[in-house]
Design an enzyme around this catalytic site. Structure first.
Site, short mmCIF file in Angstrom:
data_model
loop_
_atom_site.label_atom_id
_atom_site.label_comp_id
_atom_site.label_asym_id
_atom_site.label_seq_id
_atom_site.Cartn_x
_atom_site.Cartn_y
_atom_site.Cartn_z
N ARG A 1 -22.67 -6.23 2.82
CA ARG A 1 -22.73 -5.15 3.82
C ARG A 1 -22.00 -4.04 3.84
NH1 ARG A 1 -18.51 -8.14 7.21
NH2 ARG A 1 -17.69 -9.49 6.16
N ARG B 1 -20.83 -10.57 2.53
CA ARG B 1 -19.60 -10.10 1.96
C ARG B 1 -19.46 -8.69 1.86
NH1 ARG B 1 -16.13 -11.90 -3.58
NH2 ARG B 1 -15.13 -9.81 -3.82
N HIS B 2 -18.56 -7.86 1.36
CA HIS B 2 -18.59 -6.34 0.99
C HIS B 2 -18.67 -6.63 -0.66
CE1 HIS B 2 -17.66 -4.83 4.75
NE2 HIS B 2 -16.80 -5.20 4.94
N VAL B 3 -19.62 -6.12 -1.30
CA VAL B 3 -19.14 -6.46 -2.65
C VAL B 3 -21.03 -5.46 -3.05
CG1 VAL B 3 -20.75 -8.44 -2.35
CG2 VAL B 3 -19.61 -8.12 -4.67
#
Length: 406
Positions: free
Chosen positions: A109, A167-169
């Site tokens: 995300r 996950r923010h990745v």
């Protein structure tokens, strides 16, 4: 009476009217020349060898492409399901056959693009449909070293299936480390709106913090917290200048250092990954349609998502995640942001066009009757900032905190 011509062996001549067209007089051991090949069927051993070599190269290239990643099998099946026609060629409803079911989905995300709203929905859906929702306690480390990539991919790949990891990745290439490439989904929004949401969220948080009198980013100095957005942009503060405004594309480009440098290379690689590895990249401005398509493509994960999203109780909870105290910059400041986000907007409009094409194939009409004009871009001049772009370990949040501590 005219005497028949005799063959040297005494038999009647098989070609009484002369030599066959294009051939030499037949003789012993020369039967191949009696029925000559047509011109377009003639080829030599050299031509035959060239054809076989070309076929071998094609097969090896195809095998190499599959071994080095290539689109996940689910996306290939889905493209076959949708067909190659455009909406103009296919006005009817989609076929009723069952879509393939992916057991590995990754939602990497993008920050401030509605991800907290979607995660709230996923928590409800995971309990309802029984899939494994895998989340991470690390929220602000999007760029990973090679060892960190290997470790994360290993942890994700060994999760109980079916799973949805979020996950923010930045994009991870599972195939590079010998893993099965999962199906990716994501949502983006207008780049300027995303930047403004993040700018004010870092200072004032959302309504949850407002109600509890919580201060976002406690280490931020007061003069920085109340820094006017126009001053930040017009005076080239590091937070409001290149390359920190190059934010969305790296989520799709990947972990390569060049993915963080604003330019054509990162833009084209991001587009390629969208085409090959992402099932759907939606637009936050049309979130309900995004949820409809997710429900259509991934019913095992998203069935009933729209009814949950529209439920008054859930909407009330979702509204608590809205950033507070946002103000609108001046037109001059917005134009400067457009210039600095040139590549972000090229990517955003590319994704938006793909999303609208997909909507039309499923009979969904965009609510905007007349599409807004794209901003007129100027080639931005390089800006001197305090931010080093070649440090793989440095994190967005940590970098900003270091500035505010000065």
């Amino acid at each position: 009476m005219k005497k028949k011509q005799q063959h040297p062996g005494g038999a009647a001549d098989p070609w009484p009217h002369g030599n066959p067209l294009g051939g030499a007089p037949p003789g012993l051991g020369s039967w191949k020349r009696r029925v000559p090949l047509l011109p377009f069927l003639r080829f030599s051993l050299r031509d035959y060898g060239f054809c076989m070599a070309t076929l071998l190269v094609f097969c090896l290239g195809s095998l190499f492409y599959q071994l080095s990643g290539g689109p996940p099998r689910f996306l290939l099946d889905l493209r076959q399901y949708l067909g190659n026609s455009t909406y103009l060629d296919d006005h009817g409803p989609p076929p009723s056959k069952v879509l393939p079911f992916p057991s590995q989905v990754v939602y990497n995300r993008v920050g401030k693009c509605g991800s907290r709203t979607v995660v709230l929905l996923l928590r409800i859906l995971s309990e309802k449909h029984g899939f494994n929702l895998v989340t991470s306690d690390i929220h602000n480390k999007t760029r990973l070293t090679k060892n960190e990539q290997m470790e994360l991919i290993k942890n994700i790949s060994t999760a109980e299936q079916p799973y949805l990891f979020t996950r923010h990745v930045h994009f991870l290439n599972f195939s590079r480390f010998g893993g099965d490439q999962p199906v990716y989904i994501n949502i983006i929004r207008d780049p300027v709106n995303r930047f403004l949401s993040n700018y004010f969220f870092r200072r004032f948080g959302d309504w949850r913090g407002e109600q509890n009198h919580m201060i976002r980013t406690p280490s931020m100095r007061q003069e920085e917290r109340y820094l006017d957005i126009n001053e930040c942009i017009l005076e080239n503060y590091p937070e409001c200048s290149n390359p920190r405004l190059f934010y969305i594309i790296p989520y799709f480009c990947g972990q390569h250092p060049r993915c963080r440098e604003p330019g054509e290379w990162a833009l084209e690689r991001a587009k390629l990954n969208v085409n090959e590895n992402f099932l759907l990249v939606g637009i936050l401005e049309e979130l309900e349609d995004v949820l409809l398509l997710l429900e259509r493509f991934l019913p095992h994960y998203f069935k009933g998502v729209l009814s949950i999203y529209k439920d008054p109780e859930h909407r009330k909870l979702g509204n608590m995640t809205v950033t507070v105290k946002k103000t609108v910059p001046s037109p001059e400041a917005v134009q400067i942001l457009y210039q600095r986000m040139r590549y972000e907007y090229e990517f955003y409009h590319y994704v938006k066009e793909q999303f609208h094409l997909l909507k039309r194939k499923f009979g969904l009409k965009s609510r905007v009757s007349k599409p807004p004009l794209r901003p007129h871009f100027f080639i931005p001049t390089p800006l001197e900032t305090e931010e080093p772009i070649d440090d793989e370990e440095q994190d967005d949040e940590k970098w900003l905190e270091d500035i505010y501590k000065r």
